[in-house]
Design an enzyme around this catalytic site. Structure first.
Site, PDB file in Angstrom:
ATOM      1  N   ASP A   9       0.877  -1.249  -0.093  1.00 49.69           N
ATOM      2  CA  ASP A   9      -0.030  -0.182   0.051  1.00 49.69           C
ATOM      3  C   ASP A   9       0.858   1.321   0.033  1.00 49.69           C
ATOM      4  O   ASP A   9       0.295   2.253   0.382  1.00 49.69           O
ATOM      5  CB  ASP A   9      -0.789  -0.069   1.116  1.00 49.69           C
ATOM      6  CG  ASP A   9      -0.176   0.195   2.605  1.00 49.69           C
ATOM      7  OD1 ASP A   9       1.096  -0.179   2.552  1.00 49.69           O
ATOM      8  OD2 ASP A   9      -0.774   0.163   3.661  1.00 49.69           O
ATOM      9  N   GLU A  10       2.208   1.213  -0.458  1.00 49.15           N
ATOM     10  CA  GLU A  10       2.927   2.455  -0.505  1.00 49.15           C
ATOM     11  C   GLU A  10       3.850   2.447  -1.671  1.00 49.15           C
ATOM     12  O   GLU A  10       4.449   1.399  -2.104  1.00 49.15           O
ATOM     13  CB  GLU A  10       3.827   2.660   0.801  1.00 49.15           C
ATOM     14  CG  GLU A  10       4.318   3.571   0.885  1.00 49.15           C
ATOM     15  CD  GLU A  10       4.991   3.729   2.356  1.00 49.15           C
ATOM     16  OE1 GLU A  10       5.708   4.823   2.792  1.00 49.15           O
ATOM     17  OE2 GLU A  10       5.170   2.908   3.077  1.00 49.15           O
TER      18      GLU A  10
END
Length: 361
Positions: A9-10
């Site tokens: 998620d990054e």
């Protein structure tokens, strides 16, 4: 446009490499559009976007207004934003470094920037001290380098509340190991090093790893090792994030596909349709009962775990997370005194019903 994914998620994106308009208004609108697209694609999941002149500033900006933030740091305003922040906002300033800095009166990034390079090198060493000196001045020229080849496969979860129950955490590990194992098999790779990532209630992040003698894509083995690493690290105070990963990747090799007969000649693997007259399938070789990381019990030597297997033998290390390092013994894979351990009780000692027992030398 260069992108670099850090986790599930990054990611970093180099807007300059994509020829984008880099004015504050343009990048702010781009950030808004990205957040809207994330929400539309995921059914409403929020995301935080940070935009700045370097990876340092983008990362810090993305953390400032979570969980649904958008922060743009205009060129020239880096130090105005950076210096009032706690020094722990800088990458590489963990609890130990933060405590050493606190003892010399450094609490904010501005305090750090007021220190000389000589002071910081004396405090944290040449490489780390020089890095802190540069970051406190917003000096970060690291490029966004796209991943060319995956070095690891991992999955992590952030929990709504801090978890302390090892039974619950064990089930989370099983679920993550299943996903990691599936991704390894889908990518036709295996890995030798299993890593557990933990983030505690105070945001302290640590990792624990174990490297195997042979690569694996077996979710059971990955889960067993990750559970062992969790028992060793503990969950005191609660965990807010847990991750399981496998690294040291290599191309998948199916070791039993082309076995050798007793005389050394190759044996072809064939598949026949089963029918009423088909002979029953032979039982699997004895050493296939075991997998590295599996909990076992020996009738004389007690509780241990499988260290390796193959060639009709199995090697066991007799120790647990609450014991001193134990002896290693190798047995025939069909040794009648060696048995799979009962399912562990993760609320106590996961590897032994008698954690205080004295292991043989």
């Amino acid at each position: 446009m260069n992108t670099r994914q850090l986790s599930i998620d990054e990611a970093y994106v180099d807007l300059a490499a994509g020829g984008h308009d880099l004015s504050v208004d343009a990048v702010t609108e781009l950030g808004r559009s990205l957040k809207e697209r994330i929400a539309a694609a995921t059914g409403g999941v929020t995301g935080s976007v940070g935009i700045g002149s370097s990876k340092l500033m983008a990362k810090i900006a993305s953390d400032l207004q979570k969980p649904d933030g958008l922060v743009v740091v205009p060129p020239g305003a880096e130090l105005d934003l950076l210096h009032p922040l706690p020094v722990t906002r800088l990458g590489g300033v963990g609890p130990a470094t933060a405590e050493r800095l606190r003892q010399v009166g450094v609490a904010t990034v501005g305090d750090l920037a007021a220190r000389s390079l000589t002071d910081l090198v004396a405090l944290a060493g040449r490489a780390h001290g020089a890095g802190l000196y540069a970051l406190a001045r917003a000096e970060d020229d690291r490029a966004v380098v796209p991943d060319r080849e995956a070095k690891s496969v991992s999955h992590e979860e952030t929990f709504e509340r801090d978890l302390t129950d090892l039974a619950v955490l064990g089930r989370e590990i099983d679920s993550m190991a299943t996903r990691v194992g599936r991704r390894l098999r889908d990518s036709a790779v295996t890995g030798r090093t299993v890593t557990l990532k933990l983030r505690r209630y105070d945001f302290t992040t640590l990792t624990r790893s174990l490297t195997l003698p042979q690569p694996t894509d077996d979710a059971r083995q990955i889960a067993a090792i990750a559970r062992r690493l969790l028992a060793d690290a503990g969950a005191k105070g609660g965990l807010r994030l847990l991750g399981v990963g496998v690294s040291g990747l290599s191309l998948y090799a199916q070791g039993d596909l082309f076995a050798e007969d007793d005389d050394g000649s190759p044996v072809a693997a064939t598949e026949e349709p089963a029918g009423e007259d088909a002979p029953p399938e032979p039982p699997p070789p004895a050493d296939k009962r075991w997998w590295p990381g599996q909990d076992v019990r020996h009738e004389e030597l007690g509780a241990g775990w499988v260290w390796g297997r193959g060639l009709g033998r199995v090697t066991v290390r007799f120790e647990g997370p609450t014991t001193t390092p134990g002896p290693v013994r190798t047995f025939a894979a069909d040794d009648p005194a060696l048995h799979p351990a009962d399912p562990p009780d993760w609320r106590t000692d996961p590897f032994s019903s008698d954690p205080g027992a004295t292991l043989p030398a």
